[in-house]
Design a protein around this motif. Sequence first.
Motif, PDB file in Angstrom:
ATOM      1  N   ILE A 179     -11.950  -2.260  12.145  1.00 42.09           N
ATOM      2  CA  ILE A 179     -10.499  -2.636  11.355  1.00 42.09           C
ATOM      3  C   ILE A 179     -10.012  -4.442  11.241  1.00 42.09           C
ATOM      4  CG2 ILE A 179      -8.041  -2.130  11.684  1.00 42.09           C
ATOM      5  CD1 ILE A 179      -8.677  -0.083  13.588  1.00 42.09           C
ATOM      6  N   LEU A 180     -10.618  -4.412   9.561  1.00 40.21           N
ATOM      7  CA  LEU A 180     -10.580  -5.719   9.169  1.00 40.21           C
ATOM      8  C   LEU A 180      -9.431  -5.852   7.877  1.00 40.21           C
ATOM      9  CD1 LEU A 180     -13.672  -6.255   8.454  1.00 40.21           C
ATOM     10  CD2 LEU A 180     -13.165  -6.993  10.312  1.00 40.21           C
ATOM     11  N   PRO A 181      -8.400  -7.437   8.129  1.00 39.60           N
ATOM     12  CA  PRO A 181      -7.569  -7.891   7.370  1.00 39.60           C
ATOM     13  C   PRO A 181      -8.531  -7.229   5.438  1.00 39.60           C
ATOM     14  CG  PRO A 181      -8.386  -9.375   8.197  1.00 39.60           C
ATOM     15  CD  PRO A 181      -9.180  -8.276   9.090  1.00 39.60           C
ATOM     16  N   GLU A 182      -7.632  -7.392   4.672  1.00 40.64           N
ATOM     17  CA  GLU A 182      -7.958  -7.444   3.531  1.00 40.64           C
ATOM     18  C   GLU A 182      -8.396  -8.659   2.968  1.00 40.64           C
ATOM     19  OE1 GLU A 182      -5.131  -5.889   0.794  1.00 40.64           O
ATOM     20  OE2 GLU A 182      -4.172  -4.929   2.453  1.00 40.64           O
ATOM     21  N   THR A 183      -7.671  -9.885   3.244  1.00 42.47           N
ATOM     22  CA  THR A 183      -8.723 -10.970   2.837  1.00 42.47           C
ATOM     23  C   THR A 183      -9.675 -11.526   4.013  1.00 42.47           C
ATOM     24  OG1 THR A 183      -6.771 -11.643   5.023  1.00 42.47           O
ATOM     25  CG2 THR A 183      -6.177 -11.592   2.381  1.00 42.47           C
ATOM     26  N   ALA A 184     -10.246 -10.284   4.808  1.00 42.90           N
ATOM     27  CA  ALA A 184     -11.669 -10.840   5.429  1.00 42.90           C
ATOM     28  C   ALA A 184     -12.742 -11.287   4.656  1.00 42.90           C
ATOM     29  CB  ALA A 184     -11.708  -9.953   7.163  1.00 42.90           C
ATOM     30  N   ASP A 185     -12.860 -11.308   3.729  1.00 40.54           N
ATOM     31  CA  ASP A 185     -14.350 -11.245   2.869  1.00 40.54           C
ATOM     32  C   ASP A 185     -15.553 -12.533   2.263  1.00 40.54           C
ATOM     33  OD1 ASP A 185     -13.925  -8.956   1.659  1.00 40.54           O
ATOM     34  OD2 ASP A 185     -12.875  -8.668   0.080  1.00 40.54           O
ATOM     35  N   ILE A 429      -7.768  -3.040 -11.782  1.00 39.76           N
ATOM     36  CA  ILE A 429      -8.542  -4.086 -12.211  1.00 39.76           C
ATOM     37  C   ILE A 429      -9.159  -4.631 -11.960  1.00 39.76           C
ATOM     38  CG2 ILE A 429      -8.556  -5.669 -14.279  1.00 39.76           C
ATOM     39  CD1 ILE A 429      -5.860  -4.965 -15.183  1.00 39.76           C
ATOM     40  N   ALA A 430     -10.424  -4.285 -12.221  1.00 41.09           N
ATOM     41  CA  ALA A 430     -11.962  -5.125 -11.029  1.00 41.09           C
ATOM     42  C   ALA A 430     -11.736  -6.828 -11.450  1.00 41.09           C
ATOM     43  CB  ALA A 430     -13.224  -4.768 -11.443  1.00 41.09           C
ATOM     44  N   THR A 431     -11.310  -7.184 -10.079  1.00 33.57           N
ATOM     45  CA  THR A 431     -11.360  -8.364  -9.896  1.00 33.57           C
ATOM     46  C   THR A 431     -13.136  -9.254  -9.132  1.00 33.57           C
ATOM     47  OG1 THR A 431      -9.754  -8.981  -8.636  1.00 33.57           O
ATOM     48  CG2 THR A 431      -9.333  -9.122 -10.590  1.00 33.57           C
ATOM     49  N   GLU A 432     -13.024  -9.824  -9.175  1.00 34.76           N
ATOM     50  CA  GLU A 432     -13.526 -11.119  -8.493  1.00 34.76           C
ATOM     51  C   GLU A 432     -13.814 -10.847  -7.478  1.00 34.76           C
ATOM     52  OE1 GLU A 432     -15.647 -15.081 -11.186  1.00 34.76           O
ATOM     53  OE2 GLU A 432     -14.380 -14.989  -9.155  1.00 34.76           O
ATOM     54  N   GLY A 433     -12.179 -10.802  -6.458  1.00 30.82           N
ATOM     55  CA  GLY A 433     -12.192 -10.014  -4.926  1.00 30.82           C
ATOM     56  C   GLY A 433     -12.541  -8.724  -4.614  1.00 30.82           C
ATOM     57  N   ALA A 434     -12.159  -8.201  -6.032  1.00 29.12           N
ATOM     58  CA  ALA A 434     -12.120  -5.983  -5.838  1.00 29.12           C
ATOM     59  C   ALA A 434     -12.552  -5.464  -6.669  1.00 29.12           C
ATOM     60  CB  ALA A 434     -10.640  -6.026  -5.924  1.00 29.12           C
ATOM     61  N   PHE A 462      -2.091  -2.623  -9.634  1.00 29.47           N
ATOM     62  CA  PHE A 462      -1.785  -3.202  -8.785  1.00 29.47           C
ATOM     63  C   PHE A 462      -1.749  -4.827  -8.719  1.00 29.47           C
ATOM     64  CE2 PHE A 462      -2.811  -3.093  -4.144  1.00 29.47           C
ATOM     65  CZ  PHE A 462      -3.389  -4.281  -4.026  1.00 29.47           C
ATOM     66  N   GLU A 463      -1.065  -5.169  -7.965  1.00 34.21           N
ATOM     67  CA  GLU A 463      -1.307  -6.781  -7.989  1.00 34.21           C
ATOM     68  C   GLU A 463      -1.347  -7.241  -6.699  1.00 34.21           C
ATOM     69  OE1 GLU A 463       1.307  -7.262 -11.992  1.00 34.21           O
ATOM     70  OE2 GLU A 463       1.782  -8.645 -10.285  1.00 34.21           O
ATOM     71  N   GLU A 464      -1.969  -8.690  -6.998  1.00 32.95           N
ATOM     72  CA  GLU A 464      -2.270  -8.941  -5.197  1.00 32.95           C
ATOM     73  C   GLU A 464      -0.809  -9.546  -4.757  1.00 32.95           C
ATOM     74  OE1 GLU A 464      -6.351  -9.235  -6.076  1.00 32.95           O
ATOM     75  OE2 GLU A 464      -4.433 -10.007  -3.539  1.00 32.95           O
ATOM     76  N   GLY A 465      -0.645  -8.430  -3.099  1.00 33.13           N
ATOM     77  CA  GLY A 465       0.399  -9.093  -2.276  1.00 33.13           C
ATOM     78  C   GLY A 465       0.215  -7.645  -2.115  1.00 33.13           C
ATOM     79  N   MET A 466      -0.113  -6.657  -2.822  1.00 32.74           N
ATOM     80  CA  MET A 466       1.033  -5.096  -2.574  1.00 32.74           C
ATOM     81  C   MET A 466       0.197  -5.047  -1.689  1.00 32.74           C
ATOM     82  SD  MET A 466       1.092  -2.127  -5.348  1.00 32.74           S
ATOM     83  CE  MET A 466       1.789  -3.621  -6.541  1.00 32.74           C
ATOM     84  N   ASN A 467      -0.053  -3.509  -0.936  1.00 29.21           N
ATOM     85  CA  ASN A 467       0.616  -2.755   0.001  1.00 29.21           C
ATOM     86  C   ASN A 467       1.234  -1.748   0.331  1.00 29.21           C
ATOM     87  OD1 ASN A 467       2.964  -2.832   2.657  1.00 29.21           O
ATOM     88  ND2 ASN A 467       0.934  -5.087   2.170  1.00 29.21           N
ATOM     89  N   ARG A 468       0.435  -0.597   0.935  1.00 31.53           N
ATOM     90  CA  ARG A 468       1.687   0.791   0.724  1.00 31.53           C
ATOM     91  C   ARG A 468       2.942  -0.173   1.246  1.00 31.53           C
ATOM     92  NH1 ARG A 468      -2.333   5.066   2.686  1.00 31.53           N
ATOM     93  NH2 ARG A 468      -4.850   3.334   1.651  1.00 31.53           N
ATOM     94  N   ARG A 469       2.951  -0.347   2.606  1.00 32.02           N
ATOM     95  CA  ARG A 469       4.426  -0.592   3.147  1.00 32.02           C
ATOM     96  C   ARG A 469       5.822  -0.828   1.502  1.00 32.02           C
ATOM     97  NH1 ARG A 469       5.965   2.489   7.268  1.00 32.02           N
ATOM     98  NH2 ARG A 469       4.125   2.525   8.839  1.00 32.02           N
ATOM     99  N   GLY A 470       4.608  -2.225   0.860  1.00 36.49           N
ATOM    100  CA  GLY A 470       5.257  -2.051  -0.166  1.00 36.49           C
ATOM    101  C   GLY A 470       5.737  -3.410  -0.263  1.00 36.49           C
ATOM    102  N   ALA A 471       5.694  -4.704  -2.055  1.00 42.43           N
ATOM    103  CA  ALA A 471       5.735  -5.462  -1.564  1.00 42.43           C
ATOM    104  C   ALA A 471       5.736  -5.952  -3.256  1.00 42.43           C
ATOM    105  CB  ALA A 471       4.094  -6.331  -1.781  1.00 42.43           C
ATOM    106  N   GLU A 472       6.587  -6.787  -3.976  1.00 42.25           N
ATOM    107  CA  GLU A 472       7.138  -6.886  -5.695  1.00 42.25           C
ATOM    108  C   GLU A 472       6.218  -7.449  -6.037  1.00 42.25           C
ATOM    109  OE1 GLU A 472      10.674  -5.133  -3.976  1.00 42.25           O
ATOM    110  OE2 GLU A 472       9.547  -6.297  -6.087  1.00 42.25           O
TER     111      GLU A 472
END
Length: 479
Positions: A179-185, A429-434, A462-472
């Motif tokens: 179980i890893l954070p999304e930023t663990a890449d 959208i496919a980006t270098e981070g995803a 989808f934009e960076e900072g968004m997750n299932r719980r919600g983000a702006e």
Amino acid sequence: MIAAIVTRHLPILFVLPALLILIVTGCLVAATVYWSASKTDIASVDRETRLVRRLVDDRIARITRDQLTSTTWDEAVKGLSAPVDSDWLDDNLGVWMHDYFGIDRVFILDGTDHSLYAMIDGKRRRPDAYFSHASLIEPIVKELRQFMASPAAASSGSPFFRRYILLENRPAVVSIAPILPETADGRPLTGSEPVHIAINFLDAAFLTELGEDFMILRPRFSWTGTIGAHEAAFPLSSARGDLGFLVWTVQQPGKEIVSQLAPTLMIAGGTILLLAGLLLLHLYRTTVRLLRSQAHIEHMAHHDPLTDLANRFSFEDYLERRAREFERTGRSFAVLYLDLDRFKAVNDTLGHLAGDELIRQVAERLQTTVQRNDLVARLGGDEFAVLRDFAPDRTDVERLAEAILMAIEHPFVLMQQHVVIGISIGAAIATEGAANQTDLVRRADVALYRVKNSGRNGFLLFEEGMNRRGAEGASRIAG
């Protein structure tokens, strides 16, 4: 006298040689027929075995793909922070995975392999329920932790181990992922991360679903690998040896034809050459039918039977190949997840036939809105997906989503009635981070989840900072 001698010996001079020639010819024809039938059967069994093995491997790999959509997630890491919220784990990593993906059992271990959570057959259990499974699973967990601590883990993407095991005297698949954070890449793993364990039994329900989805005849498990005359099998292997064999009934048209025609060939000895020619023609036609049947099976394995769109298996395969192309060329693409709104109301009021017709009409409208190289797929039920082959920027994706919303908002004619529905769209959208398949699917799914929770019938990118719980910070096109 000479004529009498010739007449008297005519059976020996002519009939016997002709009979011998017919017998020898008949034997050669029979041998040729049997050889052709055997070769046809061997080719049929070989093709079908490779196809079934591929379908089974993909169905089992789907367990890990489903698991990874939730295990590489910032919220999952937070959810394991003390004190552990078991209700949150039920809704996101445990009972939810049983209800949504059909996972039979889930266990979560902390970095010291202490059990934090257990789910068995859709119900939360005491965490110590894990220890009845530990003797089988601990070696795999240890192997995964050793791998995560090695330099090779840094370039492996989302690490996981998947193995066959024999659990409670039943063959099963266990998939273990940290179980890893999304930023663990790119960050080195220590091997002490929490791990998520998903177990699926390869039982009668699994076989029934496999047979219905891919037209596999009478699939079953065998401990010994003993098969019947019209069956094929391949082993399910683990580090401890073979766990058993998957057995199913295969098409063997050659032997069936020979057994049916053998009496006719013996009775029609005088016309054996003609019958042989007819038989060869019949074998040729049978082979053509077999090849057409094989092509149909291949088509069914990659397409939805109701709409003839690409199915989930084909969509995920194309998405994986497109992601690899992105890594090589940098040509961006996008994934759109679509879910029909008010589809259940149509089924409930007009019936399933109207619901099926609605799905077909939606599929036709979707195909008219995409470009030639885009892929439209039906993932199941009222869920669709679009893979935009080239998405230079977010504006292109927004235009496509708006076109889909406009296409669906026009009334459908079902059972001589006008029906209005909506559609919810989540995109990434496919980006270098995803750019990998798992990230894109998860991100599109997160965006779709937010659209459905915010009123449906709209689009969210989808934009960076968004997750299932919600983000702006995401754009929405009202439908």
